[in-house]
Design a protein around this motif. Structure first.
Motif, PDB file in Angstrom:
ATOM      1  N   GLN A 107     155.575  14.814  79.573  1.00  8.15           N
ATOM      2  CA  GLN A 107     156.772  15.051  78.769  1.00  8.15           C
ATOM      3  C   GLN A 107     156.511  16.227  77.827  1.00  8.15           C
ATOM      4  N   ARG A 108     157.222  17.345  78.043  1.00 10.50           N
ATOM      5  CA  ARG A 108     156.932  18.569  77.294  1.00 10.50           C
ATOM      6  C   ARG A 108     158.151  19.154  76.581  1.00 10.50           C
ATOM      7  N   GLU A 109     159.363  18.881  77.066  1.00  2.77           N
ATOM      8  CA  GLU A 109     160.545  19.557  76.544  1.00  2.77           C
ATOM      9  C   GLU A 109     161.644  18.544  76.222  1.00  2.77           C
ATOM     10  N   PRO A 110     162.636  18.949  75.432  1.00  4.28           N
ATOM     11  CA  PRO A 110     163.760  18.050  75.147  1.00  4.28           C
ATOM     12  C   PRO A 110     164.562  17.779  76.423  1.00  4.28           C
ATOM     13  N   PRO A 111     165.277  16.673  76.483  1.00  4.92           N
ATOM     14  CA  PRO A 111     166.115  16.393  77.652  1.00  4.92           C
ATOM     15  C   PRO A 111     167.275  17.366  77.744  1.00  4.92           C
ATOM     16  N   ASP A 112     167.896  17.410  78.918  1.00  2.00           N
ATOM     17  CA  ASP A 112     168.976  18.366  79.137  1.00  2.00           C
ATOM     18  C   ASP A 112     170.228  18.034  78.338  1.00  2.00           C
ATOM     19  N   ARG A 215     155.797   8.275  70.970  1.00  2.00           N
ATOM     20  CA  ARG A 215     155.672   9.306  69.943  1.00  2.00           C
ATOM     21  C   ARG A 215     155.521   8.688  68.556  1.00  2.00           C
ATOM     22  N   ALA A 216     156.231   7.600  68.313  1.00  6.39           N
ATOM     23  CA  ALA A 216     156.186   6.956  67.010  1.00  6.39           C
ATOM     24  C   ALA A 216     154.817   6.359  66.704  1.00  6.39           C
ATOM     25  N   THR A 217     154.025   6.152  67.729  1.00  5.32           N
ATOM     26  CA  THR A 217     152.681   5.607  67.548  1.00  5.32           C
ATOM     27  C   THR A 217     151.616   6.667  67.819  1.00  5.32           C
ATOM     28  N   SER A 218     151.978   7.933  67.604  1.00  8.53           N
ATOM     29  CA  SER A 218     151.037   9.070  67.553  1.00  8.53           C
ATOM     30  C   SER A 218     150.374   9.430  68.876  1.00  8.53           C
ATOM     31  N   HIS A 219     151.010   9.137  69.990  1.00  8.65           N
ATOM     32  CA  HIS A 219     150.473   9.582  71.276  1.00  8.65           C
ATOM     33  C   HIS A 219     150.781  11.068  71.462  1.00  8.65           C
ATOM     34  N   ASP A 220     149.785  11.832  71.850  1.00 10.42           N
ATOM     35  CA  ASP A 220     149.989  13.271  72.021  1.00 10.42           C
ATOM     36  C   ASP A 220     150.063  13.685  73.487  1.00 10.42           C
ATOM     37  N   LEU A 221     149.964  12.731  74.399  1.00 13.25           N
ATOM     38  CA  LEU A 221     150.118  13.007  75.828  1.00 13.25           C
ATOM     39  C   LEU A 221     150.860  11.828  76.448  1.00 13.25           C
ATOM     40  N   ILE A 222     152.079  12.091  76.909  1.00 11.46           N
ATOM     41  CA  ILE A 222     152.929  11.064  77.502  1.00 11.46           C
ATOM     42  C   ILE A 222     153.228  11.501  78.939  1.00 11.46           C
ATOM     43  N   PHE A 223     152.932  10.645  79.898  1.00 14.71           N
ATOM     44  CA  PHE A 223     153.091  11.056  81.292  1.00 14.71           C
ATOM     45  C   PHE A 223     153.630   9.920  82.138  1.00 14.71           C
ATOM     46  N   LEU A 224     154.034  10.273  83.338  1.00 16.31           N
ATOM     47  CA  LEU A 224     154.370   9.326  84.393  1.00 16.31           C
ATOM     48  C   LEU A 224     154.042   9.975  85.720  1.00 16.31           C
ATOM     49  N   THR A 225     154.068   9.190  86.786  1.00 14.23           N
ATOM     50  CA  THR A 225     153.879   9.753  88.116  1.00 14.23           C
ATOM     51  C   THR A 225     155.098   9.421  88.960  1.00 14.23           C
ATOM     52  N   MET A 239     164.764  15.209  81.997  1.00 12.75           N
ATOM     53  CA  MET A 239     164.386  14.601  80.727  1.00 12.75           C
ATOM     54  C   MET A 239     163.187  15.294  80.086  1.00 12.75           C
ATOM     55  N   GLY A 240     162.855  16.469  80.575  1.00 14.90           N
ATOM     56  CA  GLY A 240     161.801  17.263  79.956  1.00 14.90           C
ATOM     57  C   GLY A 240     160.400  16.995  80.444  1.00 14.90           C
ATOM     58  N   PHE A 241     160.257  16.214  81.513  1.00 13.77           N
ATOM     59  CA  PHE A 241     158.937  16.016  82.114  1.00 13.77           C
ATOM     60  C   PHE A 241     158.657  17.181  83.074  1.00 13.77           C
ATOM     61  N   ARG A 242     157.442  17.663  83.054  1.00 12.35           N
ATOM     62  CA  ARG A 242     157.053  18.790  83.898  1.00 12.35           C
ATOM     63  C   ARG A 242     155.804  18.458  84.701  1.00 12.35           C
ATOM     64  N   GLU A 243     155.807  18.870  85.972  1.00 13.92           N
ATOM     65  CA  GLU A 243     154.642  18.630  86.819  1.00 13.92           C
ATOM     66  C   GLU A 243     153.446  19.399  86.272  1.00 13.92           C
ATOM     67  N   THR A 244     152.337  18.670  86.137  1.00 10.83           N
ATOM     68  CA  THR A 244     151.109  19.327  85.701  1.00 10.83           C
ATOM     69  C   THR A 244     150.037  19.283  86.783  1.00 10.83           C
ATOM     70  N   GLY A 245     150.343  18.601  87.883  1.00  9.35           N
ATOM     71  CA  GLY A 245     149.412  18.510  88.994  1.00  9.35           C
ATOM     72  C   GLY A 245     149.842  17.408  89.938  1.00  9.35           C
TER      73      GLY A 245
END
Length: 276
Positions: A107-112, A215-225, A239-245
């Motif tokens: 999750q890197r960007e705001p949703p559309d 985010r409210a609990t200070s996670h700095d990396l949020i992902f899904l597959t 929703m602002g998720f971007r492929e990282t690999g």
């Protein structure tokens, strides 16, 4: 090929979660075998996880899986490396294995567009368990496998910790998803919506509320597959998720065994909670 820092963290997160929930971990050539005789039909609990630099050929990997999982009704191999997965895929496919290329999305960007989450709430086990069972029963899954899946989910909760967020319609949970965490990295998992309530934006709301909670609990990396060949990936991109690999999963179900549904009616799953 060396993984990026984010993929290194995600690989370590997923492996650590599986290891903590495992009954037995056995080092083998090229990786480790996870096994659990109590829940033999659950794929993530019974698999060969290859190291990204294992260097095995498809035939060697298949043979290793056969040795490790010979008593099971399935063979499962995972590898957290696009390069290794691409190398194995043609040979394993030729040997009759299913190949699933998983997009790892951060999750890197705001949703559309703005997403309303006021109707989404954190659920207790009593709130989400009937929903999950309904999803599985809708797929006409064997009751014994459903029980194993519920047992596997309970072990994950006990060993890893899990929060579930959902939205109810007319007093009945219609959509929900899970949040796994190690305190810094968060995974959104098992996004599911009842068939009768799809295309109403419920999954979007549930996922975004889960992002807010992480985010409210200070996670700095949020992902899904998400499967690289399936439509939910496009929803997550909006929703602002971007492929990282990309990671790979390989599955072979024996002819006499009935394969279980891949998604149990869910918008997305990666076999940890709502599918075997």
């Amino acid at each position: 090929m060396k993984l990026s820092p984010d993929l290194e963290r995600i690989s370590a997160f997923l492996s650590g979660m599986e290891d903590r929930a495992a009954e037995k971990i056995t080092p083998v050539r090229g990786g480790v075998v996870l096994s659990d005789d109590r829940i033999p039909n659950i794929y993530f609990a019974n698999q060969l996880r290859l190291a990204p630099d294992a260097g095995l050929t498809a035939g060697e990997a298949a043979a290793e899986a056969e040795r490790a999982q010979g008593a099971l009704k399935h063979r499962r191999i995972t590898v957290h490396s696009e390069a290794a997965g691409q190398s194995l895929a043609p040979g394993l496919r030729a040997l009759g294995w299913e190949v699933d290329r998983l997009a790892v999305m951060v999750q890197r960007e705001p949703p559309d567009r703005p997403i309303k989450t006021r109707s989404v709430h954190e659920l207790t086990r009593g709130g989400w368990k009937p929903f999950r069972r309904q999803m599985l029963e809708h797929e006409d899954m064997d009751p014994g496998v459903i029980q194993q899946m519920e047992d596997a989910e309970q072990r994950l909760i006990q060993s890893v910790g899990m929060r579930t967020f959902g939205v109810a319609v007319d007093g009945v949970v219609a959509s929900c998803c899970d949040l796994f965490s190690d305190g810094a990295t968060a995974q959104i998992e098992a996004v599911a919506t009842l068939e009768s309530h799809r295309n109403r934006g419920l999954a979007r709301a549930v996922v975004w509320r889960t992002v807010e909670a992480a985010r409210a609990t200070s996670h700095d990396l949020i992902f899904l597959t998400a499967s690289a060949d399936d439509w939910p990936r496009q929803l997550y991109r909006r929703m602002g998720f971007r492929e990282t690999g990309y990671f790979y999963e390989f599955l072979k179900v024996l002819p006499e065994a009935s394969p279980q549904p891949a998604g149990s009616g869910a918008t997305h799953s990666d076999q940890r909670t709502v599918r075997p």
